[in-house]
Scaffold this active site. Structure first.
Site, PDB file in Angstrom:
ATOM      1  N   THR A 130      57.707  27.823  44.425  1.00  0.00           N
ATOM      2  CA  THR A 130      57.644  28.119  45.857  1.00  0.00           C
ATOM      3  C   THR A 130      58.480  29.339  46.222  1.00  0.00           C
ATOM      4  O   THR A 130      58.144  30.083  47.144  1.00  0.00           O
ATOM      5  CB  THR A 130      58.102  26.919  46.719  1.00  0.00           C
ATOM      6  OG1 THR A 130      59.470  26.611  46.436  1.00  0.00           O
ATOM      7  CG2 THR A 130      57.232  25.697  46.444  1.00  0.00           C
ATOM      8  N   TYR A 184      65.076  31.657  59.738  1.00  0.00           N
ATOM      9  CA  TYR A 184      64.798  31.319  58.340  1.00  0.00           C
ATOM     10  C   TYR A 184      64.807  32.570  57.470  1.00  0.00           C
ATOM     11  O   TYR A 184      65.399  32.602  56.386  1.00  0.00           O
ATOM     12  CB  TYR A 184      63.439  30.616  58.295  1.00  0.00           C
ATOM     13  CG  TYR A 184      63.023  29.994  56.994  1.00  0.00           C
ATOM     14  CD1 TYR A 184      63.895  29.851  55.929  1.00  0.00           C
ATOM     15  CD2 TYR A 184      61.719  29.512  56.841  1.00  0.00           C
ATOM     16  CE1 TYR A 184      63.485  29.272  54.740  1.00  0.00           C
ATOM     17  CE2 TYR A 184      61.306  28.928  55.664  1.00  0.00           C
ATOM     18  CZ  TYR A 184      62.189  28.816  54.618  1.00  0.00           C
ATOM     19  OH  TYR A 184      61.774  28.242  53.450  1.00  0.00           O
ATOM     20  N   LEU A 209      57.491  30.213  51.248  1.00  0.00           N
ATOM     21  CA  LEU A 209      56.465  29.342  51.836  1.00  0.00           C
ATOM     22  C   LEU A 209      56.371  28.045  51.035  1.00  0.00           C
ATOM     23  O   LEU A 209      55.341  27.704  50.457  1.00  0.00           O
ATOM     24  CB  LEU A 209      55.122  30.078  51.860  1.00  0.00           C
ATOM     25  CG  LEU A 209      55.068  31.271  52.809  1.00  0.00           C
ATOM     26  CD1 LEU A 209      53.818  32.114  52.552  1.00  0.00           C
ATOM     27  CD2 LEU A 209      55.095  30.800  54.270  1.00  0.00           C
ATOM     28  N   HIS A 210      57.478  27.308  51.018  1.00  0.00           N
ATOM     29  CA  HIS A 210      57.550  26.078  50.224  1.00  0.00           C
ATOM     30  C   HIS A 210      56.420  25.102  50.570  1.00  0.00           C
ATOM     31  O   HIS A 210      55.627  24.711  49.705  1.00  0.00           O
ATOM     32  CB  HIS A 210      58.892  25.378  50.467  1.00  0.00           C
ATOM     33  CG  HIS A 210      60.097  26.195  50.189  1.00  0.00           C
ATOM     34  ND1 HIS A 210      60.441  26.632  48.932  1.00  0.00           N
ATOM     35  CD2 HIS A 210      61.075  26.640  51.032  1.00  0.00           C
ATOM     36  CE1 HIS A 210      61.577  27.316  48.995  1.00  0.00           C
ATOM     37  NE2 HIS A 210      61.978  27.331  50.259  1.00  0.00           N
ATOM     38  N   ASP A 211      56.390  24.690  51.830  1.00  0.00           N
ATOM     39  CA  ASP A 211      55.442  23.655  52.245  1.00  0.00           C
ATOM     40  C   ASP A 211      53.994  24.156  52.301  1.00  0.00           C
ATOM     41  O   ASP A 211      53.077  23.431  51.883  1.00  0.00           O
ATOM     42  CB  ASP A 211      55.864  23.069  53.591  1.00  0.00           C
ATOM     43  CG  ASP A 211      57.221  22.376  53.502  1.00  0.00           C
ATOM     44  OD1 ASP A 211      57.717  22.172  52.382  1.00  0.00           O
ATOM     45  OD2 ASP A 211      57.797  22.048  54.554  1.00  0.00           O
TER      46      ASP A 211
END
Length: 311
Positions: free
Chosen positions: A195, A224, A239-241
């Site tokens: 990620t 962020y 953009l982890h999620d």
């Protein structure tokens, strides 16, 4: 369309993941379940309802879940996600949709039983709701098609975002993660290893100018992005999620292989570490698909194209 339930602790990247899933037009979001995590549960609920209203999808039900980890004290990260969890981007946004009364874990069980083998559970927050659901209904692992989790760190030890070897979602409720990893469900772990390679930069945001979500994306990610620059010297926020949703949309974005993974719930130094036995030293059955590579450029392009789509 693939049926999914999204389990979220709506901070900034959760919000982007929700929009990505809804605007993809490839997923039937049966509902969204909320969990304490990035911010307290009340904020998570409000943020989720706001994001759904922003997307003109107030029809998607929101089911509140656990307001604390199974065993530990809650920890939140306002310094990353802002005072309200989404960078105060929707402070003046009015919404009329409300949360459902049914508890998150019960909703997950109900829907999986109703649609056996058809539901993918996308978990992008602490795994407390999932652990409660698996503990209450052992057959849940058979009913679900797959559980796709944003969490952990498997090969980049020392590069965690909570402890040197631990990622926030797993660290926040490691006991819950341990239950989920050993539930028997088909499980994929979208970890920091991949990620962190998917960045939303100022240049990326500019491509959304004139589109519906440009202002929200720009404003919500400001804190962020500043944190990412200061702490990790990154040009943009990870953009982890959204990548977790991206895997469900197109698993070619990620290269995975199944290994045995467990969670450290004992060591103060490594609490929440996802320990992957790459060399099968323990001789245990592989239980988690771990991510070994990502086509970051293809994913980020698809993410931006999807959020910038007209009509």
């Amino acid at each position: 369309m693939k049926k999914v339930i999204m389990d979220v602790d709506t901070g900034v990247d959760d919000a982007l993941a929700i929009l990505y899933a809804l605007e993809s037009r490839q997923l039937y979001v049966l509902g969204i379940t909320t969990v304490n995590g990035n911010v307290p549960l009340g904020m998570v609920n409000a943020n989720t309802l706001k994001v759904l209203s922003l997307a003109d999808r107030a029809d998607v039900p929101v089911h509140p879940g656990a307001d604390r980890p199974l065993m530990r004290t809650s920890e939140h990260v306002h310094h990353i996600h802002g005072d309200d969890g989404i960078g105060n981007a929707l402070d003046d946004f009015s919404y009329s949709n409300q949360c459902q009364e049914q508890f998150a874990a019960d909703f997950i069980i109900e829907q999986a039983k109703k649609h056996p083998g058809e539901v993918t559970l996308i978990a992008v927050g602490p795994l407390t709701n999932l652990a409660l659901a698996f503990s209450k209904e052992p057959k849940l692992s058979e009913w679900l098609d797959e559980v796709v989790i944003m969490g952990g760190l498997v090969s980049e030890m020392g590069r965690g975002n909570k402890l040197p070897n631990s990622e926030f979602n797993i660290y926040t409720d490691a006991e819950a993660a341990q239950i989920v990893f050993h539930s028997g469900a088909e499980t994929t772990l979208v970890s920091l290893d991949v990620t962190k390679q998917t960045l939303l930069s100022n240049r990326c945001i500019k491509t959304l100018e004139g589109r519906k979500y440009h202002d929200f994306v720009q404003q919500s990610t400001e804190v962020y992005r500043a944190f990412s620059k200061e702490r990790f010297n990154l040009d943009g926020c990870a953009l982890h999620d959204p990548l977790t949703v991206g895997y469900v949309l197109n698993n070619d974005f990620l290269k995975t292989k199944k290994h045995h993974v467990d969670v450290d719930t004992v060591s103060p130094l490594n609490y929440g570490q996802t320990v992957c036995d790459f060399n099968n030293l323990l001789g245990r059955e592989p239980n988690v698909n771990v991510c070994l590579g990502v086509d970051a450029e293809a994913f980020v392009s698809h993410f931006l194209e999807t959020l910038g789509r007209e009509g």
